[in-house]
Design a protein around this motif. Sequence first.
Motif, PDB file in Angstrom:
ATOM      1  N   GLU A  70       3.992  -4.657   5.212  1.00 15.76           N
ATOM      2  CA  GLU A  70       3.945  -5.133   6.750  1.00 15.76           C
ATOM      3  C   GLU A  70       3.785  -6.651   7.019  1.00 15.76           C
ATOM      4  N   HIS A 111       0.818  -1.457   0.336  1.00 20.41           N
ATOM      5  CA  HIS A 111      -0.033  -0.051  -0.202  1.00 20.41           C
ATOM      6  C   HIS A 111       0.792   1.024  -0.483  1.00 20.41           C
ATOM      7  N   HIS A 129       4.401  -0.026   0.583  1.00 17.76           N
ATOM      8  CA  HIS A 129       5.383  -0.825   1.243  1.00 17.76           C
ATOM      9  C   HIS A 129       4.610  -1.998   1.969  1.00 17.76           C
ATOM     10  N   HIS A 157       2.090   5.189   1.385  1.00 16.27           N
ATOM     11  CA  HIS A 157       2.231   6.673   1.481  1.00 16.27           C
ATOM     12  C   HIS A 157       2.528   7.515   1.274  1.00 16.27           C
TER      13      HIS A 157
HETATM   14 CO    CO Z   1       1.748   1.830   5.957  1.00 15.30          CO
END
Ligand code: CO
Length: 295
Positions: free
Chosen positions: A120, A74, A118, A76
């Motif tokens: 996670e 996703h 990125h 940012h």
């Molecule tokens: Co993030």
Amino acid sequence: MTTSTLVRELQPEIVRQPRSVERLVTGRPTSDGAGVKLTRVLTQPLQRRLDPFLMLDAFGSDKPDDYIAGFPDHPHRGFETITYMIAGRMRHRDSAGHEGLLENGGVQWMTAGRGVIHSEIPQQEHGMMEGFQLWLNLPARDKLCAPWYRDFAADELPRLRTGEGVEVTVIAGASHGVQGAVTRDTTAPLYLDLHLPAGARFVQSLPDAHNAFIYVYRGAVRVGEQEVPLQRMAILANAPGSDGVVIEAVEPSRVLLIAGRPLNEPIAQHGPFVMNTEQEIYQAVSDFREGRLGT
Ligand code: CO
């Protein structure tokens, strides 16, 4: 550096006019990423009041279904994310070529700047996953800066122990003369994790114009007359002339203390993009759609 050298170097924090609690906030249960259950403690309606902070999520579960899907790729743009992992293991990969494993007590600081994509992803299939993600705004002139990233393992984070036995991890800013892992000139963030024995007091000076809050994730504390129970955020009042905060543990407690200098700039947010104007948001969305973000 050993704890004893730190103790010798400690400078007292002097507070003569402590802040009071303006209001208590209960987080809102939600889910994000591919279905990670979390509590949004700092929500969008509080962004103006707690400028320069945009969001605080608390996650904590020993049920793999609550976290296993993680946060796949996703984007940012326009701010910084600070992830503090209390327990568990999460792998980060991003479009700027950074990769890191965040685990037990570690911090990942990512400046998205002009854009990163990125992921996670939890690196565990059972056990406890607990931590926090804080979003810190960037000043308008830095929103399109180059991305920056740094991982700090737990033993790389500056720590101190006060005379009252309060264990302090200085993630950002400075406390008792100990510089944190990260400092930022414009927003001057202070990010402390406090572990307080029952009855202990912790004193921290804070400029009255900086916005500040605490979040209690173990136990319960008192700030002035106000008890702050477990899993509550307390917004600290900005009374003119106030010079800090005094936190007293009602029982053994763990508390985040977060403060920063407000930017007083317009905030335009669309999901993972936080800019100053609608036009800049349209630009971010189209850059992402057309593959220009994170390249
Ligand atoms: Co993030």
